[in-house]
Scaffold this motif. Sequence first.
Motif, PDB file in Angstrom:
ATOM      1  N   THR A   1       0.777  -1.116  -0.118  1.00 31.10           N
ATOM      2  CA  THR A   1      -0.262   0.172   0.080  1.00 31.10           C
ATOM      3  C   THR A   1       0.875   1.402   0.119  1.00 31.10           C
ATOM      4  O   THR A   1       2.014   1.178   0.277  1.00 31.10           O
ATOM      5  CB  THR A   1      -0.789  -0.138   1.144  1.00 31.10           C
ATOM      6  OG1 THR A   1      -0.176   0.349   2.399  1.00 31.10           O
ATOM      7  CG2 THR A   1      -1.747  -1.415   1.256  1.00 31.10           C
ATOM      8  N   ILE A   2       0.333   2.195  -0.175  1.00 28.18           N
ATOM      9  CA  ILE A   2       1.137   3.413  -0.325  1.00 28.18           C
ATOM     10  C   ILE A   2       1.388   3.924   1.041  1.00 28.18           C
ATOM     11  O   ILE A   2       2.367   4.485   1.407  1.00 28.18           O
ATOM     12  CB  ILE A   2       0.389   4.759  -1.139  1.00 28.18           C
ATOM     13  CG1 ILE A   2       0.081   4.584  -2.449  1.00 28.18           C
ATOM     14  CG2 ILE A   2       0.906   6.093  -0.829  1.00 28.18           C
ATOM     15  CD1 ILE A   2      -0.979   5.218  -3.176  1.00 28.18           C
ATOM     16  N   ASN A   3       0.427   3.665   2.104  1.00 24.70           N
ATOM     17  CA  ASN A   3       0.753   4.021   3.465  1.00 24.70           C
ATOM     18  C   ASN A   3       1.790   3.253   4.024  1.00 24.70           C
ATOM     19  O   ASN A   3       2.625   3.666   4.942  1.00 24.70           O
ATOM     20  CB  ASN A   3      -0.618   3.807   4.458  1.00 24.70           C
ATOM     21  CG  ASN A   3      -1.573   4.885   4.112  1.00 24.70           C
ATOM     22  OD1 ASN A   3      -1.042   6.280   4.021  1.00 24.70           O
ATOM     23  ND2 ASN A   3      -3.020   4.771   3.907  1.00 24.70           N
TER      24      ASN A   3
ATOM     25  N   VAL B   1       5.162   4.627  -7.295  1.00 25.49           N
ATOM     26  CA  VAL B   1       4.082   3.831  -7.287  1.00 25.49           C
ATOM     27  C   VAL B   1       3.503   3.109  -8.470  1.00 25.49           C
ATOM     28  O   VAL B   1       3.432   3.771  -9.453  1.00 25.49           O
ATOM     29  CB  VAL B   1       2.957   4.678  -6.438  1.00 25.49           C
ATOM     30  CG1 VAL B   1       1.653   3.841  -6.323  1.00 25.49           C
ATOM     31  CG2 VAL B   1       3.177   5.219  -5.260  1.00 25.49           C
TER      32      VAL B   1
ATOM     33  N   TYR C   1      -5.532   1.930  -5.431  1.00 24.61           N
ATOM     34  CA  TYR C   1      -5.360   1.873  -3.987  1.00 24.61           C
ATOM     35  C   TYR C   1      -6.325   2.394  -3.249  1.00 24.61           C
ATOM     36  O   TYR C   1      -6.562   3.576  -3.278  1.00 24.61           O
ATOM     37  CB  TYR C   1      -3.830   2.653  -3.843  1.00 24.61           C
ATOM     38  CG  TYR C   1      -2.567   1.864  -4.587  1.00 24.61           C
ATOM     39  CD1 TYR C   1      -1.850   1.185  -4.141  1.00 24.61           C
ATOM     40  CD2 TYR C   1      -2.560   2.384  -5.995  1.00 24.61           C
ATOM     41  CE1 TYR C   1      -0.711   0.596  -4.887  1.00 24.61           C
ATOM     42  CE2 TYR C   1      -1.423   1.907  -6.734  1.00 24.61           C
ATOM     43  CZ  TYR C   1      -0.584   1.025  -6.167  1.00 24.61           C
ATOM     44  OH  TYR C   1       0.647   0.414  -6.939  1.00 24.61           O
TER      45      TYR C   1
ATOM     46  N   VAL D   1      -4.646   8.011   2.470  1.00 19.56           N
ATOM     47  CA  VAL D   1      -3.397   7.941   2.507  1.00 19.56           C
ATOM     48  C   VAL D   1      -3.102   9.568   3.280  1.00 19.56           C
ATOM     49  O   VAL D   1      -3.455  10.498   2.945  1.00 19.56           O
ATOM     50  CB  VAL D   1      -2.541   8.517   1.101  1.00 19.56           C
ATOM     51  CG1 VAL D   1      -1.269   8.792   1.091  1.00 19.56           C
ATOM     52  CG2 VAL D   1      -2.940   7.085   0.199  1.00 19.56           C
TER      53      VAL D   1
ATOM     54  N   ILE E   1       6.113  11.592  -3.762  1.00 19.86           N
ATOM     55  CA  ILE E   1       5.255  10.285  -4.328  1.00 19.86           C
ATOM     56  C   ILE E   1       4.950  10.356  -5.702  1.00 19.86           C
ATOM     57  O   ILE E   1       4.395  11.482  -6.021  1.00 19.86           O
ATOM     58  CB  ILE E   1       4.101  10.074  -3.535  1.00 19.86           C
ATOM     59  CG1 ILE E   1       4.442  10.033  -2.064  1.00 19.86           C
ATOM     60  CG2 ILE E   1       3.366   8.790  -3.782  1.00 19.86           C
ATOM     61  CD1 ILE E   1       3.395  10.110  -1.351  1.00 19.86           C
TER      62      ILE E   1
ATOM     63  N   GLY F   1       3.400   8.596  -9.067  1.00 19.11           N
ATOM     64  CA  GLY F   1       2.602   7.570  -9.570  1.00 19.11           C
ATOM     65  C   GLY F   1       2.762   7.257 -11.271  1.00 19.11           C
ATOM     66  O   GLY F   1       3.533   8.309 -11.785  1.00 19.11           O
TER      67      GLY F   1
ATOM     68  N   THR G   1      -2.590   5.491 -11.937  1.00 18.14           N
ATOM     69  CA  THR G   1      -2.462   5.073 -10.568  1.00 18.14           C
ATOM     70  C   THR G   1      -3.455   6.074  -9.854  1.00 18.14           C
ATOM     71  O   THR G   1      -3.628   7.196  -9.759  1.00 18.14           O
ATOM     72  CB  THR G   1      -1.185   5.437 -10.061  1.00 18.14           C
ATOM     73  OG1 THR G   1      -0.201   5.003 -10.847  1.00 18.14           O
ATOM     74  CG2 THR G   1      -0.823   5.049  -8.793  1.00 18.14           C
TER      75      THR G   1
ATOM     76  N   ILE H   1      -5.878   6.683  -6.321  1.00 20.16           N
ATOM     77  CA  ILE H   1      -6.089   6.481  -5.063  1.00 20.16           C
ATOM     78  C   ILE H   1      -7.645   6.798  -4.756  1.00 20.16           C
ATOM     79  O   ILE H   1      -8.024   7.866  -4.992  1.00 20.16           O
ATOM     80  CB  ILE H   1      -4.989   7.438  -4.132  1.00 20.16           C
ATOM     81  CG1 ILE H   1      -3.733   7.441  -4.471  1.00 20.16           C
ATOM     82  CG2 ILE H   1      -5.366   7.042  -2.750  1.00 20.16           C
ATOM     83  CD1 ILE H   1      -2.955   8.459  -4.095  1.00 20.16           C
TER      84      ILE H   1
END
Length: 182
Positions: free
Chosen positions: A1-3, A19, A24, A28, A36, A38, A54, A56
Amino acid sequence: TINAALAAWDPTLHDHILVAAGTYTERVVLVEGVEIYGGYSADFTLRNLVLNQTVITAPAPAAGATLAASGVLYAANIDEATVVAGFTIRGYDVPSGAAYAGVPSYAVITSNCTSSLVFVNDEVLGGRGGDGASGAGGSVGAAGTQGGAGSNARQCATSNCAGESSVGGTAGTNGACSAAVA
């Protein structure tokens, strides 16, 4: 995961987080100083924001959740160079129902951040907010005028009057609503 990547990020070891394409589904919470990016292919050899979308997104928060727990992407007190680039950030759709009446949908929430927080080539899409609460009942309408007298009775042409009708009296009117249809 991004977190998980944000939690593992160490400024002494990492310059940024890459990413890969995909969706996802998480909230976040940005970390100050992290960049970050993507739009990468699964093997991270190609970055193309169109081919490697990408996204979220997150489910709607529980009714009465705090503002920090409401955004798909949340940033607070960012005062150091922080970058979010190449993402589609999609707000959640709030469920229907009385518990969610008037609940907004947040894609990105920032609080007390300076211009050091930068969004580049991101697409931010709002979700569907909660239904509005029911409105109050209206007031009683004004009474209409009395209708005209009916036509005189007549003898039916058949023994059971099937399919026969007779014109009635003129309709009443509503002086308070001139557009009322009789």
